[in-house]
Design a protein around this motif. Structure first.
Motif, PDB file in Angstrom:
ATOM      1  N   ASP A  44     -16.612  -7.837  -0.155  1.00 32.29           N
ATOM      2  CA  ASP A  44     -16.026  -6.532  -0.481  1.00 32.29           C
ATOM      3  C   ASP A  44     -14.511  -6.652  -0.602  1.00 32.29           C
ATOM      4  N   SER A  45     -13.917  -7.366   0.349  1.00 35.64           N
ATOM      5  CA  SER A  45     -12.469  -7.551   0.322  1.00 35.64           C
ATOM      6  C   SER A  45     -12.039  -8.331  -0.912  1.00 35.64           C
ATOM      7  N   GLU A  46     -12.798  -9.357  -1.246  1.00 35.32           N
ATOM      8  CA  GLU A  46     -12.492 -10.165  -2.431  1.00 35.32           C
ATOM      9  C   GLU A  46     -12.505  -9.310  -3.697  1.00 35.32           C
ATOM     10  N   ALA A  47     -13.523  -8.469  -3.840  1.00 33.51           N
ATOM     11  CA  ALA A  47     -13.634  -7.623  -5.033  1.00 33.51           C
ATOM     12  C   ALA A  47     -12.472  -6.634  -5.112  1.00 33.51           C
ATOM     13  N   LEU A  48     -12.142  -6.016  -3.991  1.00 33.90           N
ATOM     14  CA  LEU A  48     -11.037  -5.052  -3.987  1.00 33.90           C
ATOM     15  C   LEU A  48      -9.709  -5.729  -4.316  1.00 33.90           C
ATOM     16  N   TYR A  49      -9.535  -6.946  -3.827  1.00 33.08           N
ATOM     17  CA  TYR A  49      -8.267  -7.653  -4.025  1.00 33.08           C
ATOM     18  C   TYR A  49      -8.085  -8.098  -5.478  1.00 33.08           C
ATOM     19  N   PHE A  50      -9.095  -8.748  -6.020  1.00 38.26           N
ATOM     20  CA  PHE A  50      -8.940  -9.318  -7.362  1.00 38.26           C
ATOM     21  C   PHE A  50      -9.149  -8.291  -8.479  1.00 38.26           C
ATOM     22  N   GLN A  51      -9.943  -7.279  -8.233  1.00 32.15           N
ATOM     23  CA  GLN A  51     -10.173  -6.276  -9.275  1.00 32.15           C
ATOM     24  C   GLN A  51      -9.170  -5.132  -9.238  1.00 32.15           C
ATOM     25  N   PHE A  52      -8.668  -4.820  -8.029  1.00 36.01           N
ATOM     26  CA  PHE A  52      -7.816  -3.637  -7.911  1.00 36.01           C
ATOM     27  C   PHE A  52      -6.511  -3.883  -7.154  1.00 36.01           C
ATOM     28  N   GLY A  53      -6.284  -5.119  -6.707  1.00 37.36           N
ATOM     29  CA  GLY A  53      -5.048  -5.419  -5.999  1.00 37.36           C
ATOM     30  C   GLY A  53      -4.950  -4.761  -4.636  1.00 37.36           C
ATOM     31  N   ILE A  54      -6.086  -4.474  -4.026  1.00 36.73           N
ATOM     32  CA  ILE A  54      -6.125  -3.801  -2.725  1.00 36.73           C
ATOM     33  C   ILE A  54      -6.338  -4.827  -1.619  1.00 36.73           C
ATOM     34  N   LYS A  55      -5.491  -4.773  -0.590  1.00 36.10           N
ATOM     35  CA  LYS A  55      -5.613  -5.670   0.562  1.00 36.10           C
ATOM     36  C   LYS A  55      -6.287  -4.903   1.697  1.00 36.10           C
ATOM     37  N   LEU A  56      -7.575  -5.104   1.828  1.00 35.19           N
ATOM     38  CA  LEU A  56      -8.359  -4.401   2.839  1.00 35.19           C
ATOM     39  C   LEU A  56      -7.824  -4.740   4.230  1.00 35.19           C
ATOM     40  N   HIS A  57      -7.613  -3.710   5.039  1.00 33.45           N
ATOM     41  CA  HIS A  57      -6.933  -3.917   6.327  1.00 33.45           C
ATOM     42  C   HIS A  57      -7.532  -3.018   7.401  1.00 33.45           C
ATOM     43  N   ASN A  58      -7.381  -3.471   8.644  1.00 33.62           N
ATOM     44  CA  ASN A  58      -7.858  -2.744   9.826  1.00 33.62           C
ATOM     45  C   ASN A  58      -9.365  -2.510   9.738  1.00 33.62           C
ATOM     46  N   VAL A  59     -10.078  -3.624   9.665  1.00 36.84           N
ATOM     47  CA  VAL A  59     -11.534  -3.602   9.482  1.00 36.84           C
ATOM     48  C   VAL A  59     -12.245  -3.961  10.781  1.00 36.84           C
ATOM     49  N   VAL A  60     -13.295  -3.232  11.082  1.00 38.91           N
ATOM     50  CA  VAL A  60     -14.251  -3.619  12.118  1.00 38.91           C
ATOM     51  C   VAL A  60     -15.495  -4.106  11.390  1.00 38.91           C
ATOM     52  N   ASP A  61     -15.774  -5.382  11.531  1.00 36.26           N
ATOM     53  CA  ASP A  61     -16.919  -5.983  10.852  1.00 36.26           C
ATOM     54  C   ASP A  61     -18.090  -6.019  11.833  1.00 36.26           C
ATOM     55  N   THR A  62     -19.143  -5.273  11.526  1.00 36.02           N
ATOM     56  CA  THR A  62     -20.265  -5.173  12.463  1.00 36.02           C
ATOM     57  C   THR A  62     -21.039  -6.483  12.591  1.00 36.02           C
ATOM     58  N   GLN A  63     -20.936  -7.352  11.598  1.00 34.52           N
ATOM     59  CA  GLN A  63     -21.578  -8.663  11.717  1.00 34.52           C
ATOM     60  C   GLN A  63     -20.877  -9.497  12.789  1.00 34.52           C
ATOM     61  N   ILE A  64     -19.548  -9.453  12.794  1.00 35.43           N
ATOM     62  CA  ILE A  64     -18.779 -10.157  13.819  1.00 35.43           C
ATOM     63  C   ILE A  64     -19.024  -9.516  15.183  1.00 35.43           C
ATOM     64  N   ALA A  65     -19.010  -8.192  15.227  1.00 37.74           N
ATOM     65  CA  ALA A  65     -19.197  -7.479  16.492  1.00 37.74           C
ATOM     66  C   ALA A  65     -20.538  -7.823  17.132  1.00 37.74           C
ATOM     67  N   TYR A  66     -21.575  -7.919  16.320  1.00 37.89           N
ATOM     68  CA  TYR A  66     -22.904  -8.249  16.840  1.00 37.89           C
ATOM     69  C   TYR A  66     -22.882  -9.620  17.519  1.00 37.89           C
ATOM     70  N   TRP A 176       0.219 -10.147   3.015  1.00 33.64           N
ATOM     71  CA  TRP A 176      -0.813  -9.413   3.741  1.00 33.64           C
ATOM     72  C   TRP A 176      -0.250  -8.930   5.079  1.00 33.64           C
ATOM     73  N   PRO A 177      -0.853  -7.903   5.667  1.00 31.18           N
ATOM     74  CA  PRO A 177      -0.405  -7.449   6.995  1.00 31.18           C
ATOM     75  C   PRO A 177      -0.528  -8.569   8.022  1.00 31.18           C
ATOM     76  N   THR A 178       0.328  -8.537   9.030  1.00 29.60           N
ATOM     77  CA  THR A 178       0.281  -9.557  10.069  1.00 29.60           C
ATOM     78  C   THR A 178      -1.011  -9.429  10.881  1.00 29.60           C
ATOM     79  N   LEU A 179      -1.416 -10.536  11.467  1.00 33.58           N
ATOM     80  CA  LEU A 179      -2.627 -10.534  12.281  1.00 33.58           C
ATOM     81  C   LEU A 179      -2.379  -9.825  13.610  1.00 33.58           C
ATOM     82  N   PRO A 180      -3.413  -9.241  14.197  1.00 31.83           N
ATOM     83  CA  PRO A 180      -3.256  -8.575  15.496  1.00 31.83           C
ATOM     84  C   PRO A 180      -2.769  -9.560  16.561  1.00 31.83           C
TER      85      PRO A 180
END
Length: 276
Positions: A44-66, A176-180
């Motif tokens: 999802d992040s890849e598509a937003l970045y290359f198609q629309f120049g959007i840097k997805l930020h402040n994400v909670v990934d439920t796959q990682i959380a699990y 890109w935004p700095t890492l936490p």
């Protein structure tokens, strides 16, 4: 793109609404103040970045959380055992719901790879698109209450690195935004978690199979060699391939710095063995 809120779900149609409609979402998608809950955010992040120049930020990934929850419970996750959204949703702790529409859509996609490009959207398409996000907020709240402070930091930093994963640029993600940062409470007692990083390795064309090995033997050995038990949680480097979806001939390594550097060295060693 689907957006779920506590009281509504919005389907943002980039085909009919064109780029301007997606760009209207950019401030929220890049905001540090709005949490985005996604299951496996990399593509999802890849598509937003290359198609629309959007840097997805402040994400909670439920796959990682699990995975982090399982590690807190003392259950070691097998290499490459990343839970799918269908499996997660079927877990009684997170809904116990059978996602039948997902399999129906997969059948249609195999028959017609341009399935999602058809307009107008069918009832099945609308229902499946909405169900992809309908339960994410419920799952998010269930997961967050289970995670300790250390796991929450891992969740934040891994989510940020996963967002960058396939978004290769020429400035080493400087824009890109700095890492936490590690919370002060975790630094106490000299037991702070190690800094996490993302490394991108280019493999000579046609040599990826040698790195992976027969039936994945080489890469499995590298992954097992780059795992380490940290304080109260199992820490390991994630090794991700661009695969046929791209970028090809590229390996992405995410994890604690020492484990990532070790993985880099082992992969380069495999390539040197091949050339010698």
């Amino acid at each position: 793109m689907q957006l779920a809120f506590p009281n509504a779900i919005y389907l943002v149609d980039a085909i009919q609404g064109e780029e301007s409609l997606v760009q209207a979402c950019k401030p929220a998608l890049e905001s540090s103040y709005i949490t985005k809950v996604i299951h496996d955010c990399k593509r999802d992040s890849e598509a937003l970045y290359f198609q629309f120049g959007i840097k997805l930020h402040n994400v909670v990934d439920t796959q990682i959380a699990y995975s982090l929850i399982k590690e807190q419970e003392g259950k070691k996750r097998l290499q490459d055992d990343h839970i799918s959204f269908v499996r997660l949703l079927a877990d009684p702790q997170y809904g116990g719901i059978s996602y039948v529409e997902k399999e129906e859509v997969r059948v249609f996609l195999r028959q017609d790879p341009k399935f999602w490009a058809h307009r107008p959207l069918s009832e099945l398409m609308v229902r499946a698109a909405a169900d992809d996000v309908r339960f994410l907020l419920f799952i998010y709240h269930k997961m967050v209450e289970k995670l300790n402070e250390r796991s929450l930091w891992f969740l934040a930093v891994r989510g940020a690195l996963y967002c960058r994963c396939f978004c290769i640029n020429n400035n080493n993600f400087a824009d890109w935004p700095t890492l936490p940062t590690v919370p002060e409470t975790l630094i106490a007692g000299n037991q702070a978690p190690e800094e996490e990083t993302l490394s991108v390795l280019d493999v000579p064309p046609g040599k990826m199979g040698f790195v992976i090995g027969r039936r994945g033997a080489n890469i499995l050995a590298i992954k097992e060699g780059c795992s380490a038990f940290g304080i109260r949680t199992f820490i390991s480097a994630e090794i991700i391939f661009g695969s046929d979806k791209g970028p090809p001939d590229t390996i992405f390594i995410i994890g604690p710095v020492r484990q990532v550097r070790k993985a880099e060295a082992m992969i380069r060693g495999k390539l040197q063995q091949h050339y010698h």
